[in-house]
Design a protein around this motif. Structure first.
Motif, PDB file in Angstrom:
ATOM      1  N   THR A   1       0.833  -1.207   0.000  1.00 56.55           N
ATOM      2  CA  THR A   1       0.000   0.000   0.000  1.00 56.55           C
ATOM      3  C   THR A   1       0.865   1.254   0.000  1.00 56.55           C
ATOM      4  N   GLU A   2       1.886   1.285   0.853  1.00 54.41           N
ATOM      5  CA  GLU A   2       2.771   2.447   0.911  1.00 54.41           C
ATOM      6  C   GLU A   2       3.567   2.591  -0.382  1.00 54.41           C
ATOM      7  N   LEU A   3       4.030   1.475  -0.927  1.00 58.77           N
ATOM      8  CA  LEU A   3       4.849   1.536  -2.139  1.00 58.77           C
ATOM      9  C   LEU A   3       4.037   2.063  -3.323  1.00 58.77           C
ATOM     10  N   THR A   4       2.826   1.569  -3.501  1.00 63.50           N
ATOM     11  CA  THR A   4       1.996   2.047  -4.626  1.00 63.50           C
ATOM     12  C   THR A   4       1.546   3.488  -4.404  1.00 63.50           C
ATOM     13  N   ASP A   5       1.337   3.902  -3.144  1.00 59.01           N
ATOM     14  CA  ASP A   5       0.978   5.299  -2.885  1.00 59.01           C
ATOM     15  C   ASP A   5       2.108   6.239  -3.255  1.00 59.01           C
ATOM     16  N   ILE A   6       3.340   5.807  -3.010  1.00 61.45           N
ATOM     17  CA  ILE A   6       4.506   6.620  -3.401  1.00 61.45           C
ATOM     18  C   ILE A   6       4.555   6.770  -4.921  1.00 61.45           C
ATOM     19  N   ILE A   7       4.314   5.673  -5.640  1.00 60.18           N
ATOM     20  CA  ILE A   7       4.337   5.714  -7.108  1.00 60.18           C
ATOM     21  C   ILE A   7       3.207   6.596  -7.620  1.00 60.18           C
ATOM     22  N   ARG A   8       2.012   6.487  -7.020  1.00 58.69           N
ATOM     23  CA  ARG A   8       0.876   7.302  -7.454  1.00 58.69           C
ATOM     24  C   ARG A   8       1.172   8.799  -7.257  1.00 58.69           C
ATOM     25  N   THR A   9       1.760   9.134  -6.095  1.00 63.04           N
ATOM     26  CA  THR A   9       2.095  10.535  -5.848  1.00 63.04           C
ATOM     27  C   THR A   9       3.146  11.027  -6.833  1.00 63.04           C
ATOM     28  N   TYR A  10       4.126  10.199  -7.127  1.00 56.72           N
ATOM     29  CA  TYR A  10       5.159  10.576  -8.084  1.00 56.72           C
ATOM     30  C   TYR A  10       4.559  10.792  -9.474  1.00 56.72           C
ATOM     31  N   VAL A  11       3.681   9.887  -9.898  1.00 50.69           N
ATOM     32  CA  VAL A  11       3.058  10.012 -11.226  1.00 50.69           C
ATOM     33  C   VAL A  11       2.221  11.288 -11.292  1.00 50.69           C
ATOM     34  N   LYS A  12       1.495  11.597 -10.206  1.00 51.78           N
ATOM     35  CA  LYS A  12       0.682  12.818 -10.186  1.00 51.78           C
ATOM     36  C   LYS A  12       1.551  14.059 -10.356  1.00 51.78           C
ATOM     37  N   GLU A  13       2.701  14.124  -9.614  1.00 53.07           N
ATOM     38  CA  GLU A  13       3.567  15.289  -9.701  1.00 53.07           C
ATOM     39  C   GLU A  13       4.348  15.337 -11.016  1.00 53.07           C
ATOM     40  N   ARG A  14       4.729  14.179 -11.497  1.00 56.49           N
ATOM     41  CA  ARG A  14       5.581  14.119 -12.707  1.00 56.49           C
ATOM     42  C   ARG A  14       4.794  14.298 -13.993  1.00 56.49           C
ATOM     43  N   PHE A  15       3.651  13.637 -14.126  1.00 55.26           N
ATOM     44  CA  PHE A  15       2.903  13.641 -15.396  1.00 55.26           C
ATOM     45  C   PHE A  15       1.634  14.496 -15.334  1.00 55.26           C
ATOM     46  N   ASP A  16       1.380  15.126 -14.163  1.00 56.29           N
ATOM     47  CA  ASP A  16       0.320  16.115 -14.036  1.00 56.29           C
ATOM     48  C   ASP A  16      -1.068  15.548 -14.317  1.00 56.29           C
ATOM     49  N   PHE A  17      -1.379  14.409 -13.742  1.00 48.19           N
ATOM     50  CA  PHE A  17      -2.764  13.930 -13.709  1.00 48.19           C
ATOM     51  C   PHE A  17      -2.981  13.242 -12.357  1.00 48.19           C
ATOM     52  N   ASN A  18      -4.223  13.223 -11.930  1.00 44.79           N
ATOM     53  CA  ASN A  18      -4.546  12.810 -10.562  1.00 44.79           C
ATOM     54  C   ASN A  18      -4.530  11.291 -10.435  1.00 44.79           C
ATOM     55  N   ALA A  19      -3.322  10.741 -10.279  1.00 49.50           N
ATOM     56  CA  ALA A  19      -3.185   9.292 -10.155  1.00 49.50           C
ATOM     57  C   ALA A  19      -3.679   8.782  -8.808  1.00 49.50           C
ATOM     58  N   LEU A  20      -3.797   9.654  -7.827  1.00 47.74           N
ATOM     59  CA  LEU A  20      -4.241   9.234  -6.495  1.00 47.74           C
ATOM     60  C   LEU A  20      -5.697   8.783  -6.500  1.00 47.74           C
ATOM     61  N   GLU A  21      -6.494   9.297  -7.427  1.00 50.84           N
ATOM     62  CA  GLU A  21      -7.911   8.949  -7.500  1.00 50.84           C
ATOM     63  C   GLU A  21      -8.205   7.913  -8.586  1.00 50.84           C
ATOM     64  N   MET A  22      -7.179   7.330  -9.173  1.00 52.41           N
ATOM     65  CA  MET A  22      -7.362   6.381 -10.289  1.00 52.41           C
ATOM     66  C   MET A  22      -6.954   4.978  -9.861  1.00 52.41           C
ATOM     67  N   THR A  23      -7.524   3.971 -10.530  1.00 54.88           N
ATOM     68  CA  THR A  23      -7.135   2.578 -10.284  1.00 54.88           C
ATOM     69  C   THR A  23      -5.810   2.292 -10.977  1.00 54.88           C
ATOM     70  N   SER A  24      -5.247   1.135 -10.655  1.00 52.91           N
ATOM     71  CA  SER A  24      -3.964   0.755 -11.268  1.00 52.91           C
ATOM     72  C   SER A  24      -4.102   0.665 -12.781  1.00 52.91           C
ATOM     73  N   THR A  25      -5.197   0.064 -13.260  1.00 55.87           N
ATOM     74  CA  THR A  25      -5.414  -0.088 -14.712  1.00 55.87           C
ATOM     75  C   THR A  25      -5.551   1.262 -15.385  1.00 55.87           C
ATOM     76  N   GLU A  26      -6.262   2.219 -14.735  1.00 50.59           N
ATOM     77  CA  GLU A  26      -6.432   3.553 -15.320  1.00 50.59           C
ATOM     78  C   GLU A  26      -5.102   4.287 -15.403  1.00 50.59           C
ATOM     79  N   ILE A  27      -4.246   4.081 -14.415  1.00 48.46           N
ATOM     80  CA  ILE A  27      -2.923   4.733 -14.448  1.00 48.46           C
ATOM     81  C   ILE A  27      -2.096   4.182 -15.598  1.00 48.46           C
ATOM     82  N   ILE A  28      -2.099   2.854 -15.781  1.00 48.89           N
ATOM     83  CA  ILE A  28      -1.326   2.232 -16.874  1.00 48.89           C
ATOM     84  C   ILE A  28      -1.839   2.706 -18.228  1.00 48.89           C
ATOM     85  N   ASP A  29      -3.176   2.758 -18.376  1.00 50.87           N
ATOM     86  CA  ASP A  29      -3.759   3.207 -19.658  1.00 50.87           C
ATOM     87  C   ASP A  29      -3.388   4.656 -19.939  1.00 50.87           C
TER      88      ASP A  29
END
Length: 357
Positions: A223-251
């Motif tokens: 849980t902590e590891l994926t939350d870190i990745i979600r926060t990084y993706v949100k800051e790096r690629f500028d979309f709200n990965a924190l509110e998306m599922t794993s599949t939505e993030i990959i797509d």
């Protein structure tokens, strides 16, 4: 001739000794005539040798029938003749409510067991003359007059009232603060904002130091590891990965042409979903591999920083927890304010009673 000298000396010695041992008692009244209800003062003076002791007469509340004693003053003592003689003065305040001529008998004073008396006194008490021939001149009692209004009489009351109001507000504030147990002090601290990949790597180092996967806390670890990745993706690629599922993030990453960077990330998300929702129990190597996959994804997608680039500042709110000392200070403040408010209301009540009475 010599016999005459001795005889004269003997007479002087006898007269001096007699003078030294003489006792005089004198009574005086300051007014021989008074009206009904007026007062007169009687002075009883005793002059005697300084070594002698005197006992004055004791009266209850009546000197003679019809003459009342209002007050008996404390005796006044005065030394005379180089402290050889003593003068004691006792004063009585008397009055009468019946018109008559009163005979005041001599006052008896005991000096070394022997009784000495003063002279008798007289007191004439007159009634108030009444004009019975002109009854129309008599009037009833006048009504009670109200004192004129003076602002000076109210300044203390008004000032105390204005002081009591902020004290009450402050007391209510302290009570609310004590009950809600919230911190009183909040500080804003400005710190340099780390780039997304540095912040993510900092959090990963924290996870590595905790070693939750080695303790069997796999769900918490993933849980902590994926939350870190979600926060990084949100800051790096500028979309709200924190509110998306794993599949939505990959797509979403596939739409951004990041195919070469997300193959390992997809494996991490799939393993995490199995652990969190299907109670999957990966082995030790798989856990280490997923941690490495997260690090490689961050390193492959991070933005290369320009040399000598200054980090952007960010504001961090630091909340200081309420200490025991703060609670004690709050309680002391409540007690002091309560005492001050009660004292103010007591003072206001006394002032109102005095002004309105």
């Amino acid at each position: 001739m010599r016999k005459n000298v001795f005889f004269i000396a003997f007479l002087f010695l006898i007269s001096g000794r007699a003078a030294a041992q003489s006792v005089t008692v004198e009574a005086k009244i300051d007014s021989l005539q008074i009206l009904i209800g007026e007062q007169a003062k009687i002075q009883l003076q005793v002059a005697m040798d300084a070594k002698q002791k005197a006992v004055f007469p004791i009266f209850s509340d009546t000197l003679v029938k019809g003459v009342e004693i209002i007050e008996t003053a404390k005796p006044d003592t005065q030394y005379l003749n180089n402290r050889q003689r003593l003068l004691i003065t006792q004063e009585y305040s008397v009055t009468s409510f019946d018109s008559a001529l009163y005979y005041l008998p001599p006052f008896a004073v005991q000096v070394d067991g022997k009784e000495y008396k003063s002279k008798a006194l007289a007191l004439k008490v007159y009634s108030i003359p009444v004009d019975t021939l002109h009854a129309d001149k008599f009037f009833g009692q006048k009504p009670i007059m109200k004192a004129p209004f003076e602002w000076g009489d109210w300044w203390g009351l008004i000032g105390c009232s204005f002081i009591a109001i902020p004290l009450i507000i402050l007391l209510i504030y302290f009570i609310i603060r004590l009950n809600d147990n919230k911190p009183i002090i909040r500080r804003i601290k400005v710190e340099p904002k780390l780039p997304p990949h540095q912040q993510a790597m900092k959090e990963i180092e924290r996870i590595k130091s905790q070693k939750n996967w080695q303790k069997g806390n796999l769900k918490e670890y993933y849980t902590e590891l994926t939350d870190i990745i979600r926060t990084y993706v949100k800051e790096r690629f500028d979309f709200n990965a924190l509110e998306m599922t794993s599949t939505e993030i990959i797509d979403k990453l596939l739409e951004m042409n990041k195919k070469e960077d997300i193959s390992d990330l997809n494996i991490l998300f799939q393993t995490a979903d199995l652990v969190k929702f299907a109670k999957h129990d990966p082995d030790m190597n798989e856990n280490d591999a997923n941690l490495i996959n997260a690090i490689e994804f961050i390193n492959d997608t991070k933005v290369v920083e320009e040399e000598n680039q200054k980090p952007q500042p960010t504001e961090i709110t630091i909340i200081e927890k309420r200490s025991l000392r703060t609670k004690i200070l709050l309680i002391c403040g409540i007690v002091v304010l309560s005492v001050a408010i009660v004292g103010s209301f007591v003072y206001i009540g006394i002032q109102l009673y005095d002004l309105l009475a």
